[in-house]
Design an enzyme around this catalytic site. Structure first.
Site, mmCIF file in Angstrom:
data_model
loop_
_atom_site.group_PDB
_atom_site.id
_atom_site.type_symbol
_atom_site.label_atom_id
_atom_site.label_comp_id
_atom_site.label_asym_id
_atom_site.label_seq_id
_atom_site.Cartn_x
_atom_site.Cartn_y
_atom_site.Cartn_z
ATOM 1 N N ARG A 195 0.800 -1.217 0.000
ATOM 2 C CA ARG A 195 0.000 0.000 0.000
ATOM 3 C C ARG A 195 0.838 1.275 0.000
ATOM 4 O O ARG A 195 0.569 2.208 -0.750
ATOM 5 C CB ARG A 195 -0.925 0.055 1.224
ATOM 6 C CG ARG A 195 -2.255 -0.588 0.997
ATOM 7 C CD ARG A 195 -2.731 -1.205 2.275
ATOM 8 N NE ARG A 195 -1.840 -2.277 2.639
ATOM 9 C CZ ARG A 195 -1.988 -3.541 2.264
ATOM 10 N NH1 ARG A 195 -3.017 -3.885 1.557
ATOM 11 N NH2 ARG A 195 -1.111 -4.468 2.593
ATOM 12 N N THR A 196 1.839 1.334 0.861
ATOM 13 C CA THR A 196 2.547 2.608 1.003
ATOM 14 C C THR A 196 3.252 2.973 -0.303
ATOM 15 O O THR A 196 3.084 4.079 -0.824
ATOM 16 C CB THR A 196 3.532 2.541 2.182
ATOM 17 O OG1 THR A 196 2.811 2.139 3.336
ATOM 18 C CG2 THR A 196 4.171 3.899 2.433
ATOM 19 N N ARG A 198 11.496 3.779 3.026
ATOM 20 C CA ARG A 198 11.193 2.827 4.103
ATOM 21 C C ARG A 198 12.474 2.045 4.389
ATOM 22 O O ARG A 198 13.137 1.571 3.460
ATOM 23 C CB ARG A 198 10.075 1.870 3.686
ATOM 24 C CG ARG A 198 9.904 0.726 4.673
ATOM 25 C CD ARG A 198 8.668 -0.080 4.387
ATOM 26 N NE ARG A 198 7.460 0.672 4.697
ATOM 27 C CZ ARG A 198 6.232 0.166 4.593
ATOM 28 N NH1 ARG A 198 6.062 -1.079 4.186
ATOM 29 N NH2 ARG A 198 5.183 0.894 4.906
HETATM 30 C C1 NCD Z 1 2.270 -1.084 8.066
HETATM 31 C C2 NCD Z 1 3.767 -0.903 8.176
HETATM 32 O O1 NCD Z 1 4.495 -1.084 7.189
HETATM 33 O O2 NCD Z 1 4.181 -0.523 9.256
HETATM 34 N N1 NCD Z 1 1.831 -1.280 6.750
HETATM 35 C C3 NCD Z 1 1.476 -0.187 6.003
HETATM 36 O O3 NCD Z 1 2.279 0.639 5.692
HETATM 37 N N2 NCD Z 1 0.186 -0.054 5.666
HETATM 38 C C4 NCD Z 1 1.728 -2.099 8.989
HETATM 39 C C5 NCD Z 1 2.298 -3.485 8.970
HETATM 40 O O4 NCD Z 1 3.192 -3.810 8.173
HETATM 41 O O5 NCD Z 1 1.823 -4.282 9.774
#
Ligand code: NCD
Length: 309
Positions: free
Chosen positions: A54-55, A104
């Protein structure tokens, strides 16, 4: 003005600035043409040293919808990090090619470090178990749109509150809204870290409780924020296996909750919400994913200065 700023943790933006982003995101939601092509000629770099669906895709979709372009990598093995390049050098290089970067990284503090070396805005898309501020924008916008406001809410967080970076960022952000009460539901081994309890909640006098029972508290919640147990941050697999199914939200538990509860989850879901809950109108996690794209469009346009916010 957000133009040229970094976004490393939720406190980097004031409430007024955050509200400005929510207004922009709502305009985009209402009018598909709003800000269309506003980022033509701009380049977004996505540096993902950890998995993401998603991100990363919502950032890329956001930039494409704004008329800009995207480049980057989705796993560290395909970047020079695998040859031993330092993060500082990677960031200095990417800043030569892109107008903004989203990163990330599994290390806590990586985004802050990147922001010190980058000449273009750095957006933190998750630094280890620390923060994930754009998920927080997504979560706050979802709550605001579906509950009408952010004040006076009782918000329950359930699952892995120790390693869940989305929890840390959202708890910190919610602490800025009057009348908010927080309820933390986790096994003792996965409770909220002290830098949130002492560093934020006690310091700001935010009422909070901690429990290991979802059944006991679900009836009092306005918002329930479910999270997955973060397998990749465990030191041993046995602990993960023992704790992974600590909470499973199902129809019986939903029957104890308020009619106007909303259930959020940053996703990905593993086992913690039973599929039968998806059809319940109170389950809003897929709507939440859509709000994520709108608010990231608002964020990119603002940091790039193509709209004033
Ligand atoms: C989250 C993350 O990466 O921290 N996911 C996201 O970005 N929607 C939550 C997760 O990985 O559990």
């Amino acid at each position: 003005m957000l133009r040229g700023r970094h976004f490393v943790e939720p406190g980097n933006f004031s409430i007024a600035e955050t509200d400005g982003l929510f207004d922009l995101a709502s305009k985009i939601e209402e009018d598909g043409n709003y800000l269309r092509e506003s980022c033509r000629g701009k380049v977004l770099a996505t540096l993902f040293f950890e998995p993401s669906t998603r991100t990363r895709l919502s950032f890329e979709a956001a930039m494409l919808r704004l008329g800009g372009n995207c480049l980057g990598f989705a796993e560290p093995g395909s970047s020079s990090a695998s040859k031993g390049e330092s993060l500082a050098d990677t960031v200095r290089t990417v800043a030569c090619y892109a107008d903004i970067m989203v990163m990330r990284n599994p290390k806590e503090g990586a985004a802050l470090l990147a922001s010190r070396y980058s000449e273009v805005p750095v957006v933190n898309a998750g630094d280890g178990g620390h923060h994930h501020p754009t998920q927080t924008l997504t979560d706050l916008l979802t709550i605001k749109r579906l509950r009408g406001n952010l004040e006076g809410l009782t918000v329950g967080f359930c699952g892995d509150l120790k390693f869940g970076r989305t929890v840390h960022s959202l708890a910190k952000a919610l602490a800025r809204y009057p009348g908010v009460k927080l309820v933390f539901i986790s096994p003792p081994e996965l409770s909220v870290p002290d830098y949130i309890i002492t560093g934020v909640l006690k310091r700001e006098n935010i009422p909070y409780t901690e429990t290991d029972s979802l059944e006991k508290v679900i009836a009092g919640l306005d918002v329930l924020y479910m999270t997955r147990v973060q397998r990749e941050r465990f030191f041993n697999e046995e602990d993960y296996i023992r704790l992974k199914d600590s909470y499973i939200l199902n129809r019986e538990k939903m029957a104890l909750a308020r009619e106007n509860l909303i259930v959020l989850h940053p996703l990905p879901r593993v086992n913690e919400i039973s599929r039968e809950v998806d059809a319940d109108p109170r389950a809003v996690y897929f709507k939440q994913a859509k709000y994520g794209m709108y608010v990231r469009m608002a964020l990119l346009a603002s940091l790039l200065g193509v709209v004033s916010c």
